[in-house]
Design a protein around this motif. Structure first.
Motif, mmCIF file in Angstrom:
data_model
loop_
_atom_site.group_PDB
_atom_site.id
_atom_site.type_symbol
_atom_site.label_atom_id
_atom_site.label_comp_id
_atom_site.label_asym_id
_atom_site.label_seq_id
_atom_site.Cartn_x
_atom_site.Cartn_y
_atom_site.Cartn_z
ATOM 1 N N LEU A 297 10.141 97.834 -5.128
ATOM 2 C CA LEU A 297 10.847 96.534 -5.044
ATOM 3 C C LEU A 297 11.178 96.124 -3.786
ATOM 4 C CD1 LEU A 297 13.580 97.578 -7.723
ATOM 5 C CD2 LEU A 297 11.162 96.557 -8.193
ATOM 6 N N GLY A 298 10.970 94.659 -3.484
ATOM 7 C CA GLY A 298 11.541 94.365 -2.501
ATOM 8 C C GLY A 298 10.827 93.795 -1.302
ATOM 9 N N SER A 319 6.645 91.303 4.980
ATOM 10 C CA SER A 319 8.016 91.924 5.421
ATOM 11 C C SER A 319 9.104 92.395 4.423
ATOM 12 C CB SER A 319 8.609 90.948 6.329
ATOM 13 O OG SER A 319 8.871 89.580 5.423
ATOM 14 N N ILE A 320 10.255 92.788 4.916
ATOM 15 C CA ILE A 320 11.495 92.911 4.011
ATOM 16 C C ILE A 320 11.748 92.022 3.258
ATOM 17 C CG2 ILE A 320 13.599 93.994 3.908
ATOM 18 C CD1 ILE A 320 12.620 95.841 6.291
ATOM 19 N N GLY A 321 12.298 91.889 2.095
ATOM 20 C CA GLY A 321 12.657 90.914 1.310
ATOM 21 C C GLY A 321 14.222 90.755 1.153
ATOM 22 N N ASP A 322 14.916 89.792 0.833
ATOM 23 C CA ASP A 322 16.197 89.981 0.502
ATOM 24 C C ASP A 322 16.722 89.482 -1.022
ATOM 25 O OD1 ASP A 322 15.689 87.427 0.966
ATOM 26 O OD2 ASP A 322 17.702 86.867 2.325
ATOM 27 N N PHE A 323 16.132 90.099 -1.820
ATOM 28 C CA PHE A 323 16.168 89.708 -3.340
ATOM 29 C C PHE A 323 17.531 90.544 -3.859
ATOM 30 C CE2 PHE A 323 11.615 89.927 -2.199
ATOM 31 C CZ PHE A 323 11.239 88.750 -2.165
ATOM 32 N N LEU A 347 12.461 104.499 -8.448
ATOM 33 C CA LEU A 347 12.806 103.206 -8.021
ATOM 34 C C LEU A 347 12.731 103.387 -6.389
ATOM 35 C CD1 LEU A 347 16.132 102.556 -10.191
ATOM 36 C CD2 LEU A 347 13.701 101.541 -10.500
ATOM 37 N N TYR A 348 11.812 102.421 -5.953
ATOM 38 C CA TYR A 348 11.605 102.207 -4.253
ATOM 39 C C TYR A 348 12.254 100.930 -3.884
ATOM 40 C CZ TYR A 348 8.115 105.833 -5.403
ATOM 41 O OH TYR A 348 7.396 107.081 -5.846
ATOM 42 N N ASN A 349 13.066 101.177 -2.784
ATOM 43 C CA ASN A 349 13.500 100.022 -2.272
ATOM 44 C C ASN A 349 12.974 99.448 -0.885
ATOM 45 O OD1 ASN A 349 15.679 101.895 -1.579
ATOM 46 N ND2 ASN A 349 16.142 100.258 -0.108
ATOM 47 N N LEU A 350 12.605 98.048 -0.522
ATOM 48 C CA LEU A 350 12.188 98.121 0.766
ATOM 49 C C LEU A 350 13.168 97.445 1.816
ATOM 50 C CD1 LEU A 350 9.487 98.290 2.447
ATOM 51 C CD2 LEU A 350 9.105 95.959 1.727
#
Length: 466
Positions: A297-298, A319-323, A347-350
């Motif tokens: 995700l992200g 790039s990294i998102g800010d969702f 679950l993975y986050n960026l």
């Protein structure tokens, strides 16, 4: 002063050194998420030179080179392999404090026994030394996996893929299982109707089914899901900006599919409804099969439209998102859990701002049925570096059970990227060793050593049933 990249690299206490060298170092590797090309494993490819093995397809290195003022022709362009390597060698000294500096020299040491620092002065010698070794059968793709004590590789594969190379490897009885993972992102990417309908044609051919309705789409995807299972697949993977959990009716989804199948652009609301419906259905199939589902995700992808047109995706413009992740993620997982259809989930986050979010979210759905059923996945992509790993490990430690963590993966397209597991293992041992020596953890080396081994290998082996 410590020597750079010596045997105790990143290990700053005697206890950390003991944990790594006695317990972690020799554990096999389960690479449960990567992008290695199965065709190259099936062919047991031998690379002509280090550039082909190291720089082709590596957008991490390309981004660094571009930032250092290197022209695109030396990254993805037509320059010779030596010229590309030369430009990379000239970039490496400027990557100080970037993880690429560590990875580059770890890989030179572990694969080629090269202990020199890569720079313009050493470039030609290192190029020739590596190339000479790459001519040996010991450096074929299969032997590179064996060299790093890899026990299992899980690739990333589209539902329309034939899996012919997986079939070949299985038939030949290659001793390291090379397993597919079901990655259905393209079946959900409805933003561009032209590209989407082109993909549907590929899916029709793979499933040998005509797709004119949403039910037909489900039939085709289920067909491929079953086929992947027959090939030993037990893992799905989704690379999405965020989890979609909008409300919908069956009639709405049927109409939305007819709209895009007719070549019409969907509204944002329709797009989200469609993705919500399909994501939920795919998750239910994963549960039925007893698979592990992964959600990355992200990522805000393909930000540079000019370079997207020139080079296509996965070339280093993300790039990294800010969702906003929390509410929809909770709703999605709860929909599945309320029907007792929640599969094992990673679950993975960026975005590092979501570390604590995910570390607490997994606790909402760990129901005691198995240890670590819902996992906060390892630091991913831009976070796959010392600071990012430490933050992920600390968030999981503080709000969950680090001892049940399934550990590291490469997420790489390179056959010489496996020292990333070593990098991770050293960081884990340093964290435990430091806290033991500070009196924050008991000096029970046998137990802590077992936990370290579990994180390195045993937890993943049990979790994936490999």
């Amino acid at each position: 002063m410590k020597k750079f990249l010596d045997e105790n690299f990143l290990l700053n206490t005697a206890t950390a050194q003991r944990l790594y060298h006695t317990y972690a170092k020799e554990m096999p590797i389960i690479d449960y998420h990567c992008h290695l090309p199965p065709a190259q494993i099936a062919a047991d490819t031998r690379f002509e030179n280090i550039t082909q093995a190291w720089l082709y397809g590596d957008h991490y290195k390309w981004r660094a080179m571009r930032t250092n003022g290197v022209h695109e022709s030396y990254c993805t362009g037509s320059k010779s392999d030596w010229e590309k390597f030369e430009k990379w060698a000239a970039t490496v000294p400027y990557t100080l404090r970037n993880p690429l500096y560590h990875w580059t020299h770890l890989e030179l040491q572990r694969y080629f026994n090269v202990n020199e620092i890569l720079n313009p002065s050493s470039a030609e010698k290192i190029f020739n030394t590596c190339n000479e070794q790459l001519q040996s059968p010991a450096y074929s793709t299969r032997n590179l996996l064996k060299k790093m004590n890899v026990a299992v590789v899980c690739t990333t594969d589209d539902p329309a893929d034939t899996l012919e190379y997986h079939q070949q490897l299985k038939k030949e009885g290659f001793e390291i299982p090379i397993l597919p993972a079901f990655r259905p992102d393209q079946s959900m990417n409805v933003e561009d109707p032209v590209k989407y309908n082109q993909y549907i044609q590929k899916l029709e051919q793979a499933a040998n089914l005509s797709i004119s309705t949403y039910q037909h789409l489900l039939d085709a995807l289920k067909n491929r899901h079953e086929f992947f299972a027959s090939m030993g697949c037990t893992v799905s993977d989704h690379g999405i900006e965020e989890i979609y959990a909008d409300d919908f009716t069956d009639a709405e989804i049927a109409a939305i599919f007819l709209k895009i199948r007719g070549g019409n652009t969907l509204s944002l609301a329709e797009t989200r409804q469609f993705k919500s419906a399909l994501l939920l259905q795919l998750a239910e199939w994963d549960w039925e099969k007893g698979w592990v589902q992964q959600y990355h995700l992200g990522a805000l992808r393909n930000n540079n439209s000019r370079m997207m047109r020139l080079l296509g995706p996965d070339t280093g413009w993300d790039s990294i998102g800010d969702f906003s992740q929390a509410r929809a993620l909770a709703k999605f997982l709860d929909r599945l859990d309320s029907q007792d259809k929640l599969a094992k989930t990673i679950l993975y986050n960026l975005n590092p701002g979501d570390n604590e979010l995910l570390a607490t979210m997994i606790g909402n759905f760990n129901d005691g049925s198995i240890a670590g059923k819902v996992q906060f996945g390892s630091a991913w992509w831009f976070l796959d570096q010392k600071d990012g790993m430490v933050k992920q490990l600390n968030a999981l430690s503080n709000m969950g059970l680090l001892s049940r963590f399934v550990g590291m993966l490469t997420d790489s397209r390179s056959f010489i990227s496996f020292p990333r597991h070593e990098y991770f293992r050293r960081i884990v041992c340093e964290l435990f060793g430091q806290e033991i020596e500070q009196g924050e953890l008991p000096n029970d080396i046998e137990w802590v050593g077992k936990v370290v081994q579990d994180i390195c290998y045993n937890n993943a082996k049990q979790y994936f049933n490999w």
